[in-house]
Enzyme design. Structure first.
Site, PDB file in Angstrom:
ATOM      1  N   GLY A   1     -26.257   9.103  74.006  1.00 20.63           N
ATOM      2  CA  GLY A   1     -26.442   9.882  72.542  1.00 20.63           C
ATOM      3  C   GLY A   1     -26.291   9.259  71.343  1.00 20.63           C
ATOM      4  O   GLY A   1     -26.285   9.680  70.279  1.00 20.63           O
TER       5      GLY A   1
ATOM      6  N   GLU B   1     -25.015   6.088  79.716  1.00 17.88           N
ATOM      7  CA  GLU B   1     -26.557   6.241  79.742  1.00 17.88           C
ATOM      8  C   GLU B   1     -27.209   6.168  78.178  1.00 17.88           C
ATOM      9  O   GLU B   1     -27.896   6.891  77.906  1.00 17.88           O
ATOM     10  CB  GLU B   1     -26.966   7.563  80.242  1.00 17.88           C
ATOM     11  N   PRO B   2     -26.704   4.951  77.344  1.00 14.93           N
ATOM     12  CA  PRO B   2     -27.568   4.867  76.199  1.00 14.93           C
ATOM     13  C   PRO B   2     -29.097   4.508  76.300  1.00 14.93           C
ATOM     14  O   PRO B   2     -29.401   3.810  77.050  1.00 14.93           O
ATOM     15  CB  PRO B   2     -26.629   3.753  75.640  1.00 14.93           C
ATOM     16  N   GLY B   3     -29.752   5.217  75.239  1.00 20.19           N
ATOM     17  CA  GLY B   3     -31.080   4.860  75.270  1.00 20.19           C
ATOM     18  C   GLY B   3     -31.161   4.363  74.019  1.00 20.19           C
ATOM     19  O   GLY B   3     -31.624   3.175  73.518  1.00 20.19           O
TER      20      GLY B   3
ATOM     21  N   CYS C   1     -55.493  13.749  60.925  1.00 18.98           N
ATOM     22  CA  CYS C   1     -55.951  14.830  60.014  1.00 18.98           C
ATOM     23  C   CYS C   1     -55.279  16.030  59.944  1.00 18.98           C
ATOM     24  O   CYS C   1     -55.468  17.215  60.788  1.00 18.98           O
ATOM     25  CB  CYS C   1     -57.640  15.281  60.798  1.00 18.98           C
ATOM     26  N   GLU C   2     -54.022  15.728  59.470  1.00 17.18           N
ATOM     27  CA  GLU C   2     -53.150  16.849  59.361  1.00 17.18           C
ATOM     28  C   GLU C   2     -52.256  16.506  57.872  1.00 17.18           C
ATOM     29  O   GLU C   2     -51.832  15.271  57.702  1.00 17.18           O
ATOM     30  CB  GLU C   2     -52.036  16.867  60.444  1.00 17.18           C
TER      31      GLU C   2
ATOM     32  N   TYR D   1     -37.909   6.637  70.791  1.00 15.48           N
ATOM     33  CA  TYR D   1     -38.554   7.938  70.796  1.00 15.48           C
ATOM     34  C   TYR D   1     -39.625   7.866  69.496  1.00 15.48           C
ATOM     35  O   TYR D   1     -39.921   8.858  69.042  1.00 15.48           O
ATOM     36  CB  TYR D   1     -37.430   9.089  70.293  1.00 15.48           C
TER      37      TYR D   1
HETATM   38  C1  LIG Z   1     -32.046  11.420  76.559  1.00 19.57           C
HETATM   39  C2  LIG Z   1     -30.981  11.006  77.411  1.00 19.57           C
HETATM   40  C3  LIG Z   1     -29.841   9.837  77.372  1.00 19.57           C
HETATM   41  C4  LIG Z   1     -30.185   8.956  76.580  1.00 19.57           C
HETATM   42  O1  LIG Z   1     -29.960   9.512  75.185  1.00 19.57           O
HETATM   43  P1  LIG Z   1     -29.886   8.491  73.893  1.00 19.57           P
HETATM   44  O2  LIG Z   1     -29.791   9.729  72.769  1.00 19.57           O
HETATM   45  O3  LIG Z   1     -31.198   7.862  73.783  1.00 19.57           O
HETATM   46  O4  LIG Z   1     -28.712   7.497  73.886  1.00 19.57           O
HETATM   47  C5  LIG Z   1     -29.097   9.710  78.256  1.00 19.57           C
HETATM   48  N1  LIG Z   1     -28.674  10.820  79.333  1.00 19.57           N
HETATM   49  C6  LIG Z   1     -29.471  11.996  79.448  1.00 19.57           C
HETATM   50  C7  LIG Z   1     -29.078  12.937  80.460  1.00 19.57           C
HETATM   51  C8  LIG Z   1     -30.653  12.232  78.549  1.00 19.57           C
HETATM   52  O5  LIG Z   1     -31.243  13.340  78.520  1.00 19.57           O
END
Ligand SMILES: *Cc1c(COP(=O)(O)O)cnc(C)c1O
Length: 414
Positions: free
Chosen positions: A236, A274-276, A344-345, A373
């Site tokens: 997050g 769980e960083p994305g 085309c928007e 994302y």
């Molecule tokens: C999307 C998600 C993440 C990653 O979130 P980021 O905001 O990208 O860090 C981690 N865990 C779960 C369950 C998610 O749905």
């Protein structure tokens, strides 16, 4: 402006370079639009997580951008994968990540997905009452229960996930029931999971979620004699897409969460993070070629050769970006320009007001903080094939996803 770009970004001879590769060379060799990832930045972020939580298992939120080369790069730093579909699981497997380092999410997993997760030996995060029996029947062994702690994350409502009416997880009472049922069905309930949302720019709500999670754990211990081996705190952490956003650093975000668990729960537990976005977001830059430049009313438009098909975040989340005219990077801005996509928007505007030197057809526009994302949410709208992706480091650019072709789009037609 350069602070929004990856670590390796430099301006040399009036031109932006990434990973010591001038962007004009990248555009000439690979075409535009082109997504460029800086390996150094991804590694630095992975190491920041390891430094902030040395004992935690860090798994990459694959949905931020599912790519085998990036998953491998992260695996080299000890990072596993957080996946939520069969497709993402296959990306993680293709990168050689084994089941022990895979966490399988999803608010509506199919039977097929549960079987695949079981076969991979992934840790499955239960998200609905129905799933308890389905997971047991599919041969899943280890599970977490996803708790929805009733916390409103301060972020866009589309990416808040832990408020009372969220579609994700279980409210505490239902989580307790799911946990008991899962144990009855012989599942190894390893622990609990919480994830309150994405693009978080503060820590307070996350700490509150951890406190509620700890209260839940205490109740489960006292009522059912169950204690966790694993506490998964989700992802997050936000990044800077523009200079008005000021997210905490990895250490500032993770430190208080880890402390809250260590102080609030005395028994040893394995932490999972769980960083994305915060692993790959800043590492990514999108390069576009400027085409039409025209004034309509009081607005001057510069149109690019991509748009909402490679980055729909402005439309989905009202995201605000900044940009650099990459081939004239040392020229001072002389005005404000609206960066329009080619679709085309009327809503296909990537940047409402970009401060730039007057753009000319043929210029290269670099948009920072587009590693998470963006292409992951992309489409082939208007029959536009998706762009190529390269990874840069030490003067080398490696193609890590090739550009789609129109022939490939036609292949699905019958
Ligand atoms: C999307 C998600 C993440 C990653 O979130 P980021 O905001 O990208 O860090 C981690 N865990 C779960 C369950 C998610 O749905």
């Amino acid at each position: 402006m350069l602070e929004l770009f990856p670590e390796s970004a430099r301006i040399e001879g009036g031109e932006l370079a990434l990973g010591e590769v001038p962007v004009s060379r990248l555009a000439a060799e690979h075409g535009t639009p082109l997504v460029v990832y800086c390996a150094e930045t991804i590694r630095a972020q992975a190491r920041a997580y390891r430094g902030a939580a040395p004992d935690a298992l860090v798994v990459y939120g694959t949905k931020a951008f599912a790519n085998v080369a990036l998953l491998r790069l992260l695996a080299g730093e000890g990072v596993g994968a957080d996946v939520s579909t069969l497709g993402e699981l296959e990306f993680a497997r293709a990168a050689g990540i084994d089941g022990e380092r895979i966490v399988f999410h999803g608010n509506n997993k199919s039977i097929e997905e549960l079987h695949a997760a079981a076969e991979a030996g992934a840790l499955v995060v239960l998200d609905a009452p129905w799933e308890v029996d389905a997971a047991a029947d599919a041969g899943v062994r280890r599970v977490l229960v996803r708790l929805t702690p009733g916390v409103e994350a301060a972020t866009h409502r589309s990416i808040a996930t832990a408020h009372d009416e969220s579609k994700f997880g279980f409210a505490p009472k239902a989580a307790a029931a799911a946990l008991v049922r899962a144990r009855d069905r012989g599942l190894d309930v390893a622990g609990v999971h919480v994830h309150i949302g994405s693009q978080l720019l503060r820590t307070d709500e996350s700490v509150l979620a951890v406190e509620r999670l700890l209260a839940f754990l205490a109740e489960m211990r006292d009522r059912h004699g169950w204690t966790p081996q694993v506490v998964d705190l989700g992802g997050g952490l936000g990044i800077r897409h523009n200079r008005d956003e000021h997210p905490p650093s990895v250490a500032e975000f993770v430190g208080p969460l880890v402390r809250a668990v260590r102080e609030g729960w005395r028994e040893p537990v394995q932490l999972v993070l769980e960083p994305g976005r915060s692993l790959v977001g800043r590492a990514g830059v999108t390069l576009y070629r400027v085409g039409a430049v025209k004034g309509n009313g009081s607005v001057v438009y510069a149109a690019i050769d991509g748009g909402m098909s490679d980055n729909p975040r402005p439309q989905l989340y009202g995201a605000r970006y900044e940009a650099l005219l990459a081939n004239r990077a040392d020229e001072p801005p002389d005005g404000v320009y609206r960066i329009a996509g080619k679709h085309c928007e009327s809503g296909d505007v990537l940047i409402e007001a970009a401060e730039l030197p007057h753009p000319r057809p043929g210029d290269l526009l670099a948009v920072p903080a587009t590693g998470a994302y963006t292409l992951a949410l992309g489409s082939t709208y208007n029959g536009v094939p998706r762009p190529a992706v390269v990874l840069v480091e030490d003067g080398e650019a490696r193609l890590i996803r090739r550009r789609e072709t129109v022939e490939e789009l036609l292949r699905f037609e019958t």
